[in-house]
Write a protein that holds these residues in place. Structure first.
Motif, PDB file in Angstrom:
ATOM      1  N   SER A 174       0.843  -1.198   0.000  1.00  0.00           N
ATOM      2  CA  SER A 174       0.000   0.000   0.000  1.00  0.00           C
ATOM      3  C   SER A 174       0.877   1.246   0.000  1.00  0.00           C
ATOM      4  CB  SER A 174      -0.918   0.001   1.231  1.00  0.00           C
ATOM      5  OG  SER A 174      -1.573   1.252   1.377  1.00  0.00           O
ATOM      6  N   ARG A 175       0.701   2.059  -1.021  1.00  0.00           N
ATOM      7  CA  ARG A 175       1.440   3.324  -1.057  1.00  0.00           C
ATOM      8  C   ARG A 175       0.976   4.274   0.044  1.00  0.00           C
ATOM      9  NH1 ARG A 175       1.883   4.864  -7.541  1.00  0.00           N
ATOM     10  NH2 ARG A 175       3.118   3.020  -8.158  1.00  0.00           N
ATOM     11  N   VAL A 176      -0.295   4.175   0.383  1.00  0.00           N
ATOM     12  CA  VAL A 176      -0.823   5.045   1.445  1.00  0.00           C
ATOM     13  C   VAL A 176      -0.164   4.713   2.777  1.00  0.00           C
ATOM     14  CG1 VAL A 176      -2.893   5.689   2.742  1.00  0.00           C
ATOM     15  CG2 VAL A 176      -3.011   5.393   0.255  1.00  0.00           C
ATOM     16  N   VAL A 177      -0.104   3.427   3.104  1.00  0.00           N
ATOM     17  CA  VAL A 177       0.534   2.998   4.345  1.00  0.00           C
ATOM     18  C   VAL A 177       2.012   3.397   4.349  1.00  0.00           C
ATOM     19  CG1 VAL A 177       1.244   0.990   5.702  1.00  0.00           C
ATOM     20  CG2 VAL A 177      -1.076   1.122   4.783  1.00  0.00           C
ATOM     21  N   ALA A 178       2.694   3.169   3.228  1.00  0.00           N
ATOM     22  CA  ALA A 178       4.110   3.526   3.144  1.00  0.00           C
ATOM     23  C   ALA A 178       4.314   5.028   3.352  1.00  0.00           C
ATOM     24  CB  ALA A 178       4.685   3.098   1.795  1.00  0.00           C
ATOM     25  N   TYR A 179       3.415   5.829   2.787  1.00  0.00           N
ATOM     26  CA  TYR A 179       3.562   7.283   2.933  1.00  0.00           C
ATOM     27  C   TYR A 179       3.329   7.716   4.378  1.00  0.00           C
ATOM     28  CZ  TYR A 179       3.061  12.272   2.193  1.00  0.00           C
ATOM     29  OH  TYR A 179       3.220  13.634   2.266  1.00  0.00           O
ATOM     30  N   PHE A 180       2.282   7.167   5.008  1.00  0.00           N
ATOM     31  CA  PHE A 180       2.024   7.540   6.393  1.00  0.00           C
ATOM     32  C   PHE A 180       3.146   7.054   7.316  1.00  0.00           C
ATOM     33  CE2 PHE A 180      -2.215   8.633   5.019  1.00  0.00           C
ATOM     34  CZ  PHE A 180      -2.570   9.645   5.888  1.00  0.00           C
ATOM     35  N   SER A 181       3.822   5.979   6.933  1.00  0.00           N
ATOM     36  CA  SER A 181       4.995   5.548   7.683  1.00  0.00           C
ATOM     37  C   SER A 181       6.133   6.552   7.544  1.00  0.00           C
ATOM     38  CB  SER A 181       5.446   4.172   7.191  1.00  0.00           C
ATOM     39  OG  SER A 181       6.693   3.817   7.757  1.00  0.00           O
ATOM     40  N   ARG A 182       6.351   7.027   6.328  1.00  0.00           N
ATOM     41  CA  ARG A 182       7.447   7.967   6.091  1.00  0.00           C
ATOM     42  C   ARG A 182       7.251   9.266   6.862  1.00  0.00           C
ATOM     43  NH1 ARG A 182       8.292   9.288   0.131  1.00  0.00           N
ATOM     44  NH2 ARG A 182      10.326  10.017   0.865  1.00  0.00           N
ATOM     45  N   ILE A 183       6.019   9.720   6.982  1.00  0.00           N
ATOM     46  CA  ILE A 183       5.777  10.993   7.663  1.00  0.00           C
ATOM     47  C   ILE A 183       5.490  10.810   9.147  1.00  0.00           C
ATOM     48  CG2 ILE A 183       4.899  12.010   5.516  1.00  0.00           C
ATOM     49  CD1 ILE A 183       2.073  11.904   6.761  1.00  0.00           C
ATOM     50  N   SER A 184       5.588   9.580   9.655  1.00  0.00           N
ATOM     51  CA  SER A 184       5.168   9.319  11.033  1.00  0.00           C
ATOM     52  C   SER A 184       5.966  10.122  12.052  1.00  0.00           C
ATOM     53  CB  SER A 184       5.266   7.819  11.336  1.00  0.00           C
ATOM     54  OG  SER A 184       6.597   7.341  11.188  1.00  0.00           O
ATOM     55  N   TYR A 185       7.274  10.282  11.835  1.00  0.00           N
ATOM     56  CA  TYR A 185       8.080  11.050  12.797  1.00  0.00           C
ATOM     57  C   TYR A 185       7.658  12.513  12.792  1.00  0.00           C
ATOM     58  CZ  TYR A 185      12.259  12.773  15.252  1.00  0.00           C
ATOM     59  OH  TYR A 185      13.124  13.378  16.139  1.00  0.00           O
ATOM     60  N   ALA A 186       7.432  13.061  11.602  1.00  0.00           N
ATOM     61  CA  ALA A 186       6.996  14.455  11.507  1.00  0.00           C
ATOM     62  C   ALA A 186       5.622  14.641  12.148  1.00  0.00           C
ATOM     63  CB  ALA A 186       6.973  14.894  10.043  1.00  0.00           C
ATOM     64  N   VAL A 187       4.711  13.706  11.900  1.00  0.00           N
ATOM     65  CA  VAL A 187       3.381  13.783  12.520  1.00  0.00           C
ATOM     66  C   VAL A 187       3.501  13.706  14.033  1.00  0.00           C
ATOM     67  CG1 VAL A 187       1.173  12.576  12.776  1.00  0.00           C
ATOM     68  CG2 VAL A 187       2.177  12.873  10.498  1.00  0.00           C
ATOM     69  N   PHE A 188       4.352  12.809  14.514  1.00  0.00           N
ATOM     70  CA  PHE A 188       4.549  12.691  15.956  1.00  0.00           C
ATOM     71  C   PHE A 188       5.073  13.990  16.561  1.00  0.00           C
ATOM     72  CE2 PHE A 188       7.589  11.923  19.400  1.00  0.00           C
ATOM     73  CZ  PHE A 188       6.735  11.423  20.359  1.00  0.00           C
ATOM     74  N   LEU A 189       6.050  14.608  15.890  1.00  0.00           N
ATOM     75  CA  LEU A 189       6.658  15.817  16.433  1.00  0.00           C
ATOM     76  C   LEU A 189       5.684  16.989  16.490  1.00  0.00           C
ATOM     77  CD1 LEU A 189      10.164  15.780  14.678  1.00  0.00           C
ATOM     78  CD2 LEU A 189       9.688  15.318  17.085  1.00  0.00           C
ATOM     79  N   LEU A 190       4.790  17.084  15.500  1.00  0.00           N
ATOM     80  CA  LEU A 190       3.952  18.280  15.374  1.00  0.00           C
ATOM     81  C   LEU A 190       2.535  18.106  15.887  1.00  0.00           C
ATOM     82  CD1 LEU A 190       4.842  19.897  11.937  1.00  0.00           C
ATOM     83  CD2 LEU A 190       5.662  20.484  14.199  1.00  0.00           C
TER      84      LEU A 190
END
Length: 372
Positions: free
Chosen positions: A284-300
Motif C-alpha cells: 500500500s502506497r498510502v501505508v508507506a507514505y504515512f509511515s514515512r511521515i510518522s516522525y513528523a506527525v509525531f513531532l507536530l
C-alpha cells in the motif's frame, strides 16, 4: 517516530514495519487529542468509552515504536549480528543529527503554536513561555534526565529513543572488545533486557532512563538478530524461545500490558521476517507514505492540536457536536502539518546530513552506511 526509515539493503520497503509505524503514529495522535482538552471533554459526552480508551490505553502504541526502533537499530548497527566498524562517537553523532535537527525545528514550531494558543484560551495544556535553559536542555535531549518541564507532549520519547540507541551502540562497542566477541553481541543485550524486565521496568522512578524501556527495545534488536537469515535461525529459534520464556516469566511476576504488547510485536516481527511478508505485506502506497511521515506527525501533532483546541474554544460553539468536529479537524490538521513538515523540513535536513556523512566518511576509508 524517530526510528530509522524502514528500507532494506536493496532499497525495498519493510512493508510490515511501515504498517506498524503508520498505525502507531495515528494512535499517538488520537491519544493526545483525547487526553488533552478541552475539545475532547465535549467529545467525551458523545462517546465516553471511546475517548477514555484513547486517552488511557492508546498510548501503549509507544511500545510498538520501541520494539520497531530496536529491530531497525540492530539491522543498521550490526547487520548479520556483526557490528559495523565505525567509531562510536561518529555513529552516535550521526544518530543525534538525524534525530535532533527536525526535532529542534519542531520545538520552534511548538513554541510559536503555544504563543498563538495563549491568545485564544487559558488552559492547563498551554505551557509557560520557555526559558533559554529549558530549550537548550531539550535540544541536547537531556530534558527528561534533568526533570525539565516539557515544551511539547511526547518529546520525552525522542530523548529516550536516543538514550536507547546509545545504549545498544555502547553494548556493541563493548562486545567487539571482548573475547569471543560474536557471542557477546547478543549476550550483552540479553543481560540488559533481563535487568530491565525484572528490575528497572518495575520501578517508575526509572522512566526517565533508557534502562526502564530497554526490555522492549532490546527484544526488538534480538528478534532481528535471531531471525534475519536461515543460518541465524538455526540457533536463533532457541534464543527467541528463551526470550519469550523470560518475558512470560517477568509477566507472571508482575503483569504489565505494555510488556505483553511488546512481546506480541516481537513475535509478529519474527514471523514476518521468517515468512517473508516483512517485505511484502501490506502493499500500500498510502501505508508507506504515512509511515514515512510518522516522525513528523509525531513531532507536530500536539502543537497543531493545541492551536485547533484554542481556536474552537474561542470561536466555536460550546456543544459536543461542534467540538467533536474540532477534534476530527485537528486529527486531519496534524497529518497535513506532518506531511508538509516532512517535505519542507525533515527531508532537506536529511539531505544535508547525508552530504556531510559522505564528505567525512569517504576520506576515512569507510564505505557507505546502509540506510535503514
Amino acid at each position: 517516530m524517530s526510528a530509522p526509515n524502514p528500507t532494506g539493503a536493496g532499497g525495498e520497503r519493510l512493508m510490515f514495519i511501515d504498517l506498524l509505524k503508520a498505525v502507531g503514529a495515528q494512535f499517538i495522535v488520537l491519544h493526545h487529542l483525547a487526553f488533552y482538552g478541552p475539545m475532547s471533554d465535549w467529545t467525551h459526552r458523545l462517546a465516553p468509552d471511546l475517548v477514555t480508551w484513547f486517552s488511557q490505553d492508546a498510548r501503549m502504541a509507544v511500545q510498538v515504536f520501541l520494539v520497531v526502533a530496536g529491530f531497525l537499530a540492530a539491522r543498521s548497527l550490526a547487520p548479520g549480528a556483526v557490528p559495523r566498524p565505525m567509531p562510536f562517537m561518529a555513529q552516535l553523532g550521526q544518530r543525534y543529527v538525524r534525530t535532533a535537527l527536525p526535532y529542534i525545528a519542531a520545538l520552534l514550531v511548538a513554541i510559536v503554536c503555544t504563543e498563538l494558543a495563549r491568545r485564544w484560551m487559558a488552559h492547563g495544556t498551554v505551557s509557560a513561555p520557555p526559558e533559554l535553559w529549558q530549550f537548550v536542555s531539550h535540544a541536547l535531549l537531556l530534558h527528561t534526565l534533568l526533570d525539565v518541564d516539557s515544551l511539547s507532549a511526547g518529546v520525552w520519547y525522542v530523548a529516550i529513543d536516543f538514550q536507547l540507541y546509545a545504549a545498544l551502540l555502547g553494548l556493541l562497542w563493548l562486545a567487539r572488545r571482548l573475547p569471543a566477541s560474536s557471542a557477546w553481541v547478543m549476550a550483552l543485550p540479553v543481560i540488559v533486557v533481563a535487568a530491565s524486565l525484572f528490575h528497572f521496568n518495575l520501578d517508575s522512578d526509572w522512566d526517565s532512563w533508557a534502562l526502564y524501556f530497554f526490555g522492549a527495545y532490546g527484544l526488538g534488536a534480538l528478534t532481528y538478530w535471531a531471525t534475519h537469515n536461515d543460518e541465524a535461525w538455526r540457533t536463533g529459534r532457541w534464543l527467541l524461545g528463551a526470550l519469550v520464556a523470560m518475558t512470560l516469566t517477568a509477566l507472571a511476576i508482575d503483569f504489565r500490558e505494555r510488556i505483553a504488547l511488546a512481546l506480541t510485536v516481537c513475535v509478529a516481527l519474527a514471523c514476518s521476517q521468517r515468512k517473508g511478508w516483512l517485505f511484502t505485506w501490506p502493499r500500500s502506497r498510502v501505508v508507506a507514505y504515512f509511515s514515512r511521515i510518522s516522525y513528523a506527525v509525531f513531532l507536530l501533532n500536539f502543537p497543531i492540536a493545541l492551536v485547533v483546541n484554542a481556536w474552537f474554544t474561542r470561536y466555536g460553539s460550546h456543544d459536543p457536536f461542534t467540538q467533536t468536529a474540532g477534534v476530527l479537524l485537528a486529527w486531519v490538521a496534524c497529518n497535513v502539518a506532518g506531511a508538509l513538515f516532512f517535505h519542507w523540513v525533515e527531508l532537506p535536513l536529511g539531505r544535508l546530513k547525508l552530504r556531510r556523512k559522505v564528505a567525512v566518511a569517504l576520506p576515512a576509508g569507510v564505505g557507505p552506511v546502509e540506510k535503514n
